[in-house]
Design a protein around this motif. Structure first.
Motif, PDB file in Angstrom:
ATOM      1  N   SER A 124       0.851  -1.191   0.000  1.00 19.82           N
ATOM      2  CA  SER A 124       0.000   0.000   0.000  1.00 19.82           C
ATOM      3  C   SER A 124       0.889   1.245   0.000  1.00 19.82           C
ATOM      4  CB  SER A 124      -0.895  -0.001   1.240  1.00 19.82           C
ATOM      5  OG  SER A 124      -0.093   0.141   2.407  1.00 19.82           O
ATOM      6  N   GLN A 125       0.269   2.413   0.065  1.00 17.93           N
ATOM      7  CA  GLN A 125       1.044   3.658   0.100  1.00 17.93           C
ATOM      8  C   GLN A 125       1.860   3.770   1.378  1.00 17.93           C
ATOM      9  OE1 GLN A 125      -1.746   6.850  -0.521  1.00 17.93           O
ATOM     10  NE2 GLN A 125      -1.756   6.595  -2.749  1.00 17.93           N
ATOM     11  N   GLN A 126       1.460   3.049   2.401  1.00 17.43           N
ATOM     12  CA  GLN A 126       2.195   3.095   3.673  1.00 17.43           C
ATOM     13  C   GLN A 126       3.174   1.925   3.831  1.00 17.43           C
ATOM     14  OE1 GLN A 126      -1.376   3.493   3.733  1.00 17.43           O
ATOM     15  NE2 GLN A 126      -0.896   5.678   3.517  1.00 17.43           N
ATOM     16  N   SER A 127       3.329   1.106   2.792  1.00 17.03           N
ATOM     17  CA  SER A 127       4.201  -0.059   2.936  1.00 17.03           C
ATOM     18  C   SER A 127       5.317  -0.039   1.895  1.00 17.03           C
ATOM     19  CB  SER A 127       3.398  -1.362   2.832  1.00 17.03           C
ATOM     20  OG  SER A 127       2.884  -1.557   1.537  1.00 17.03           O
ATOM     21  N   TYR A 128       6.360  -0.766   2.193  1.00 11.27           N
ATOM     22  CA  TYR A 128       7.558  -0.772   1.364  1.00 11.27           C
ATOM     23  C   TYR A 128       8.038  -2.210   1.199  1.00 11.27           C
ATOM     24  CZ  TYR A 128       7.462   4.099   2.851  1.00 11.27           C
ATOM     25  OH  TYR A 128       7.071   5.381   3.114  1.00 11.27           O
ATOM     26  N   PHE A 129       8.442  -2.518  -0.014  1.00  6.08           N
ATOM     27  CA  PHE A 129       8.972  -3.851  -0.302  1.00  6.08           C
ATOM     28  C   PHE A 129      10.359  -3.698  -0.905  1.00  6.08           C
ATOM     29  CE2 PHE A 129       9.938  -7.389  -3.077  1.00  6.08           C
ATOM     30  CZ  PHE A 129       9.631  -8.488  -2.277  1.00  6.08           C
ATOM     31  N   ASN A 130      11.271  -4.578  -0.483  1.00  9.27           N
ATOM     32  CA  ASN A 130      12.616  -4.559  -1.066  1.00  9.27           C
ATOM     33  C   ASN A 130      13.192  -5.969  -1.107  1.00  9.27           C
ATOM     34  OD1 ASN A 130      14.847  -2.958  -2.148  1.00  9.27           O
ATOM     35  ND2 ASN A 130      15.966  -3.655  -0.355  1.00  9.27           N
ATOM     36  N   PHE A 131      13.959  -6.231  -2.151  1.00 11.60           N
ATOM     37  CA  PHE A 131      14.624  -7.526  -2.334  1.00 11.60           C
ATOM     38  C   PHE A 131      16.101  -7.268  -2.588  1.00 11.60           C
ATOM     39  CE2 PHE A 131      16.194 -10.835  -5.286  1.00 11.60           C
ATOM     40  CZ  PHE A 131      15.970 -11.972  -4.520  1.00 11.60           C
ATOM     41  N   GLU A 132      16.945  -8.037  -1.928  1.00  9.99           N
ATOM     42  CA  GLU A 132      18.396  -7.905  -2.093  1.00  9.99           C
ATOM     43  C   GLU A 132      19.007  -9.282  -2.304  1.00  9.99           C
ATOM     44  OE1 GLU A 132      20.146  -5.065  -2.121  1.00  9.99           O
ATOM     45  OE2 GLU A 132      18.517  -3.704  -1.542  1.00  9.99           O
ATOM     46  N   LYS A 133      20.091  -9.307  -3.068  1.00  8.22           N
ATOM     47  CA  LYS A 133      20.746 -10.574  -3.357  1.00  8.22           C
ATOM     48  C   LYS A 133      22.234 -10.347  -3.567  1.00  8.22           C
ATOM     49  CE  LYS A 133      20.761 -14.234  -6.928  1.00  8.22           C
ATOM     50  NZ  LYS A 133      20.050 -14.767  -8.124  1.00  8.22           N
ATOM     51  N   VAL A 134      23.034 -11.224  -2.988  1.00 12.81           N
ATOM     52  CA  VAL A 134      24.476 -11.217  -3.234  1.00 12.81           C
ATOM     53  C   VAL A 134      24.859 -12.584  -3.768  1.00 12.81           C
ATOM     54  CG1 VAL A 134      26.767 -11.101  -2.188  1.00 12.81           C
ATOM     55  CG2 VAL A 134      25.002  -9.489  -1.485  1.00 12.81           C
ATOM     56  N   SER A 135      25.548 -12.571  -4.901  1.00 12.60           N
ATOM     57  CA  SER A 135      26.055 -13.807  -5.490  1.00 12.60           C
ATOM     58  C   SER A 135      27.450 -13.526  -6.040  1.00 12.60           C
ATOM     59  CB  SER A 135      25.120 -14.319  -6.590  1.00 12.60           C
ATOM     60  OG  SER A 135      24.782 -13.282  -7.480  1.00 12.60           O
ATOM     61  N   LYS A 136      28.119 -14.560  -6.504  1.00 12.71           N
ATOM     62  CA  LYS A 136      29.508 -14.380  -6.942  1.00 12.71           C
ATOM     63  C   LYS A 136      29.598 -13.517  -8.192  1.00 12.71           C
ATOM     64  CE  LYS A 136      31.462 -18.376  -4.619  1.00 12.71           C
ATOM     65  NZ  LYS A 136      32.305 -19.597  -4.733  1.00 12.71           N
ATOM     66  N   ARG A 137      28.527 -13.475  -8.958  1.00 13.05           N
ATOM     67  CA  ARG A 137      28.405 -12.487 -10.027  1.00 13.05           C
ATOM     68  C   ARG A 137      27.022 -11.880  -9.903  1.00 13.05           C
ATOM     69  NH1 ARG A 137      28.519 -16.915 -14.974  1.00 13.05           N
ATOM     70  NH2 ARG A 137      26.462 -17.817 -14.593  1.00 13.05           N
ATOM     71  N   THR A 138      26.848 -10.665 -10.396  1.00 13.11           N
ATOM     72  CA  THR A 138      25.605  -9.930 -10.152  1.00 13.11           C
ATOM     73  C   THR A 138      24.394 -10.634 -10.735  1.00 13.11           C
ATOM     74  OG1 THR A 138      26.842  -7.860 -10.167  1.00 13.11           O
ATOM     75  CG2 THR A 138      24.451  -7.708 -10.397  1.00 13.11           C
TER      76      THR A 138
END
Length: 469
Positions: A348-362
């Motif tokens: 919603s307008q009051q919520s935030y989503f984020n995804f992060e990933k680390v691998s040996k290559r991007t």
């Protein structure tokens, strides 16, 4: 009987549905331009196009044929590099590779040509970034890749005047041969009905199963479910989203309404495999693969998703995805049951989503550690939080205690630092080829901090968390 069009030829075959499309093209049809490389869907040497009839038009996508079951070609148009050829001259994609000296040994070249042809046939914006996405699953070990990028840019330049959805323009401008214009009617004429597959292992896209169990699947019965309509579709209603388990990452990528709820959706999804795999791998397959580092599993865990399970008697049951996993590669799915849908509340307008990933290559790599968060904030107070992390436990990990701690707290660096300590007590990474346990703990912490610096850039910087390093 499996029936489809292979290049300009109608095929009817009684070969086992579990045979790979690559082996059928090379060994049964002698179309040896489609190369055998990794047999794991990673190198792109076996790239072919799959054309699907939709509303009187044919939509094409690239896939890796080495891990695609032959039965999934039923009712489709399959295009190998031979099927892109013109009679007496090079196609635009072929000529771009030639004129930019983008080929040396030539082993990878057919895959690049097919992928660039698929890009020309696609409905995506024909810009340079999308051209590079189209060949993101193709590996070359000779040219240093810059010459291939120049070839892709030449294709882009020649597509600038393309009129949307017209095979005629592509034929006239030497991107594809003229038989393509007859494919829609020919697909209608073959009237391919569902294959009769009463038993065998369930297989959707096959991108994980064919890496692990190809020999077994080739020789035994399989139940192909990729074309089952009741497992397809994306529905958005009253702030909720339901996604059929046959949906692919590309289906999410191309869904404009869903993208409107996730501002960085394509940036996140681009971290998931290559375009060829995003076109064929099912979301349900990602969930039941039960990998501790499954990108989309971590994604849906942070959305606090529910899953609908279809029982053998056609009744259904629903459970939280965070309760689905019971141990390493084990989950709450009984004999004969099938995942039907994934559902979650949209941001919603009051919520935030984020995804992060680390691998040996991007890109084009499995994660060392990946993480996602969905957090709702009202007047600088966290009203709801869901955090997930992969690569730090035997299962894709929903962080119950960390999520519970964040809920109801003020959104401050102190809260985040304290939550990070709780996170460390919830995870138990092991040392393996993707990193030591200490390294994975470091990554889990840093990705957790990154969620807040990315979602609230005016409020937090990494310097706010340096003291915790």
């Amino acid at each position: 009987m499996i029936t489809f069009i292979l290049n300009n030829k109608t095929i009817k075959t009684s070969e086992n549905s579990g045979m790979t499309l690559l082996d059928f093209a090379r060994y049964q049809q002698r179309l040896t331009g489609t190369k055998i490389g990794c047999r794991e869907g990673d190198c792109g040497a076996c790239t072919v196009l799959v054309g699907t009839l939709k509303n009187d038009n044919v939509e094409y996508q690239s896939i890796t044929s080495c891990i695609s079951p032959l039965g999934n070609a039923h009712g489709k148009h399959i295009v190998t590099v031979e099927g892109t050829n013109l009679q007496i001259k090079l196609t635009t994609a072929q000529n771009a590779m030639k004129s930019n000296y983008a080929t040396q040994c030539g082993f990878c070249t057919p895959g690049f040509v097919v992928a660039l042809t698929g890009f020309a046939l696609s409905n995506s914006n024909h810009n340079y970034e999308n051209a590079l996405n189209a060949i993101s699953g193709n590996i070359c070990r000779c040219t240093g890749y810059k010459s291939i990028e120049r070839a892709a840019n030449e294709v882009v330049e020649k597509l600038q005047d393309k009129k949307e959805n017209t095979f005629e323009w592509l034929i006239q401008n030497e991107f594809i041969p003229d038989y393509f214009k007859n494919i829609p009617q020919r697909l209608k004429d073959i009237e391919a009905k569902d294959l009769d597959q009463p038993k065998g292992k369930y297989v959707a896209g096959g991108t994980d199963l064919y890496v692990q169990q190809a020999d077994n699947l080739i020789d035994n019965s399989v139940r192909l479910i990729a074309e089952k309509e009741y497992l397809k579709g994306i529905s958005i209603k009253n702030g909720s989203c339901s996604i059929g388990t046959n949906a692919t990452v590309s289906d999410l990528w191309n869904h404009s309404e869903l993208n409107s709820y996730f501002p960085n959706f394509k940036k996140h999804l681009k971290l998931v495999s290559s375009e060829q795999i995003r076109n064929m791998a099912s979301l349900g397959g990602n969930l039941v693969n039960a990998s501790p580092i499954g990108d989309m599993t971590i994604f849906f865990l942070a959305l606090n998703s529910d899953i609908t399970v279809l029982k053998p008697d056609q009744s259904e049951r629903t459970l939280a995805l965070k309760d689905f996993y019971q141990g390493y590669k084990t989950y709450d799915l009984k004999e004969g049951e099938l995942l039907k849908a994934i559902s979650f509340e949209l941001p919603s307008q009051q919520s935030y989503f984020n995804f992060e990933k680390v691998s040996k290559r991007t890109h084009l790599d499995i994660a060392s550690v990946n993480s996602a968060i969905h957090i709702s904030v009202d007047n600088d107070k966290i009203s709801e939080a869901h955090v997930s992390v992969g690569g730090v436990a035997a299962i894709p990990k929903y962080l119950h205690e960390t999520s519970k701690f964040l809920t109801g707290k003020s959104l401050t660096s102190k809260t985040i630092l304290e939550a990070s300590d709780i996170l460390q007590n919830e995870i138990s990474p092991i040392s393996d080829v993707r990193g030591s346990s200490d390294y994975k703990r470091l990554l889990a912490r840093q990705l957790f901090f990154a969620h807040f610096t990315e979602s609230f850039p005016k409020q937090f910087t990494l310097n706010d968390f340096v003291q915790h390093a």
